[in-house]
Design a protein around this motif. Structure first.
Motif, mmCIF file in Angstrom:
data_model
loop_
_atom_site.group_PDB
_atom_site.id
_atom_site.type_symbol
_atom_site.label_atom_id
_atom_site.label_comp_id
_atom_site.label_asym_id
_atom_site.label_seq_id
_atom_site.Cartn_x
_atom_site.Cartn_y
_atom_site.Cartn_z
ATOM 1 N N SER A 5 0.826 -1.203 0.000
ATOM 2 C CA SER A 5 0.000 0.000 0.000
ATOM 3 C C SER A 5 0.864 1.258 0.000
ATOM 4 C CB SER A 5 -0.912 0.007 1.232
ATOM 5 O OG SER A 5 -1.607 1.228 1.343
ATOM 6 N N MET A 51 -6.564 0.495 6.463
ATOM 7 C CA MET A 51 -6.234 0.205 5.061
ATOM 8 C C MET A 51 -7.440 0.447 4.162
ATOM 9 S SD MET A 51 -3.147 -1.060 4.173
ATOM 10 C CE MET A 51 -3.495 -2.296 2.956
ATOM 11 N N ASN A 78 -7.228 3.569 1.621
ATOM 12 C CA ASN A 78 -7.115 3.164 0.219
ATOM 13 C C ASN A 78 -8.250 3.753 -0.603
ATOM 14 O OD1 ASN A 78 -4.735 1.692 0.159
ATOM 15 N ND2 ASN A 78 -5.718 -0.173 0.884
ATOM 16 N N GLY A 132 -6.872 3.641 -4.324
ATOM 17 C CA GLY A 132 -6.158 2.414 -4.614
ATOM 18 C C GLY A 132 -6.796 1.232 -3.906
ATOM 19 N N THR A 167 -5.489 -2.543 -1.792
ATOM 20 C CA THR A 167 -4.500 -3.503 -1.333
ATOM 21 C C THR A 167 -5.229 -4.595 -0.569
ATOM 22 O OG1 THR A 167 -2.824 -1.765 -1.127
ATOM 23 C CG2 THR A 167 -2.396 -3.841 0.008
ATOM 24 N N HIS A 174 1.271 10.154 -1.465
ATOM 25 C CA HIS A 174 0.777 8.830 -1.835
ATOM 26 C C HIS A 174 1.893 8.020 -2.493
ATOM 27 C CE1 HIS A 174 -3.450 10.812 -1.970
ATOM 28 N NE2 HIS A 174 -3.066 10.506 -0.745
#
Length: 537
Positions: free
Chosen positions: A71, A286, A290, A295, A297, A337
């Motif tokens: 991540s 997370m 994210n 994103g 992960t 990031h």
């Protein structure tokens, strides 16, 4: 010649990407300055161990997690709730800061890592962590933000740090009153100057990444001015202190002896709590960050990075590591990031401790408390909270999770909020959309043991009114074996006819997908037709 062209191409890439790279390095420096006082405070005031435990967690814990977790926004290191759990677990076993206590602390961290590794190896256990819903996560984030503000009040006011590991609302209120009544005015001035400087600099987009660093420098300069004009005996400003005794690494061994086995068995429940607390925070942070960063992960990779790191850190004189909501939030707010920002924060912190320990020693603790309070305030974002208040059930889950952080603890907030979220989910599944038009009973939802009482009540009312019923289960998403037996019994009683209004092609497609899914799950070829197409219907 090829080596020369490679070097030229590398130089061009560095020149092209330098603005972004320099920005990530600055984010890393800011992150290191924010992590340093947290690492010292978590070690001394919460876990009851020397400050190098937290500093090594902020260095090696962050580096291990950055290497193992793909991540771009994940930041590990020492954690408030985990440090407090260590203090609560070990306090009945040995006196804080002693050699035996530190050995048990390392043993507790190793047990935590081994338990977390079991969650990685046994997939169903790791999958259970995904049941933490978004209202629970946002409630935790807001609760932690307010918790950080309350936790920093006494340091902001220049008062002795309260070593209590439980922080209910009444303790926060008493701390607030103590700051007003007997707080050190010089410390409060330093905190306010740092806070106002940070907020003012944040208003300029080009200077936003420098806001926290500028605030710390301003607060430190004012603290030095007070010491020079009034004297340190009058100003009574607490500083971070000398960290020159900390080296690159300090090897250590957890305590495992025959004499210590009864105590190790006694702290096993605390190790389970510590492991679950870290994993819950990591998975929740997370997922939240994210989505913020755009994103994804896999949570299993985050579980593995925490487990592997916590199996290694006890041999480096370090506290256990897990995701940090406030530091990940800071990385996101500063636009870092990239894993370069995370790795550079650990490297910056190592450089600061090794080479600039004397400069770090003069940073006033009220300035650091002001920075932590600012981070806590930034974690309470109305734009993230507002969608939950549009739905009554989500708002209840959010509020319960938020208040549990303040009145219970972080682990209690996760458990209470998750149980409530699962209960609401099951309640919705157990109440499908049922419509009765004439003698046609249409079911939209799940037909299983939990929803059967609701469906049967409507079915018998329809039988009493119409004499016979046509049950349309075309829009049933799932039918368990008890639902199949109930449909079969209703048909055999000759009071109900069953119908499926999907086209034949649709039914064949459903059957084909069900069969292929079954083969994929079992790892071998086997037929698994749609249960709604069984012959007894």
């Amino acid at each position: 010649m090829s080596a020369l062209s490679t070097l030229q191409r590398y130089r061009q890439d560095v020149v092209r990407d330098w603005p972004q790279t320099s920005g990530n390095l600055l984010v890393g420096l800011t992150l290191a300055l924010v992590t340093l006082p947290q690492a010292v405070a978590f070690s001394v005031t919460l876990a009851g161990v020397p400050p190098h435990f937290g500093i090594y967690a902020a260095i090696w814990g962050v580096l291990f997690c950055a290497m193992l977790n793909p991540s771009k926004v994940f930041h590990g290191g020492p954690n408030t709730a985990m440090s407090a759990t260590i203090g609560v677990t070990l306090l009945p076993v040995a006196p804080p800061f002693g050699a035996e206590y530190m050995g048990y602390a390392l043993t507790l961290g190793l047990l935590c890592g081994l338990i977390q590794m079991a969650f990685y190896v046994i997939r169903p256990l790791g999958r259970m962590l995904d049941l933490v819903s978004e209202p629970v996560i946002n409630g935790m984030i807001c609760g932690i933000g307010l918790f950080l503000i309350f936790k920093s009040l006494t340091t902001f006011g220049g008062l002795p740090v309260n070593t209590e590991v439980e922080w209910p609302m009444w303790i926060a209120w008493q701390s607030f009153l103590a700051v007003i009544e007997i707080g050190n005015l010089h410390a409060i001035q330093i905190g306010l100057i740092t806070l106002v400087t940070c907020v003012a600099v944040q208003q300029f987009p080009r200077m936003r990444n420098w806001a926290i660093l500028t605030g710390i420098v301003t607060g430190t300069l004012y603290s030095q001015y007070l010491d020079a004009s009034l004297g340190s005996q009058v100003s009574l400003i607490e500083k971070i202190g000398n960290l020159s005794s900390i080296g690159l690494v300090l090897p250590s061994l957890p305590l495992f002896t025959q004499e210590s086995m009864p105590d190790i068995i006694a702290i096993l429940p605390g190790a389970v709590t510590l492991a679950l607390l870290g994993l819950f925070q990591t998975v929740a942070a997370m997922r939240r960050m994210n989505r913020k960063a755009g994103g994804f992960t896999d949570s299993r990779k985050a579980i593995f990075s925490d487990a592997a790191s916590n199996c290694l850190l006890p041999f480096l004189s370090s506290l256990p590591t897990c995701a940090s909501f406030n530091r990940m939030w800071l990385v996101h707010r500063l636009g870092g990031h990239s894993r370069l920002a995370i790795v550079s924060s650990a490297v910056w912190l190592l450089v600061l401790v090794l080479f600039l320990a004397q400069l770090i020693a003069i940073i006033p603790m009220p300035a650091m408390a002001a920075v932590i309070m600012l981070l806590g305030a930034n974690m309470i974002n109305w734009e993230d909270i507002k969608p939950h208040f549009k739905d009554r059930r989500e708002s209840i889950v959010f509020l319960v999770s938020f208040l549990s952080v303040l009145f219970l603890d972080l682990f209690g907030a996760v458990i209470v909020g998750s149980v409530l979220a699962i209960a609401y989910s099951k309640w919705e599944q157990a109440h499908p959309n049922i419509s009765l038009s004439g003698n046609q009973l249409k079911i939209r939802g799940n037909l299983y043991y939990g929803s059967l009482p609701v469906i049967e009540a409507m079915y018998h009312r329809a039988i009493a009114r119409e004499g016979s019923v046509v049950i349309d289960f075309s829009e049933c998403f799932y039918i368990d074996r008890e639902g199949i037996r109930w449909l079969k019994a209703a048909k055999e009683a000759q009071q109900a006819a069953l119908t499926d209004r999907r086209r034949l092609d649709d039914r064949r497609e459903v059957e084909r997908r069900a069969a292929s899914d079954g083969k994929r799950r079992a790892g071998r070829r086997r037929d698994k037709p749609d249960r709604r197409q069984r012959s007894e219907f």
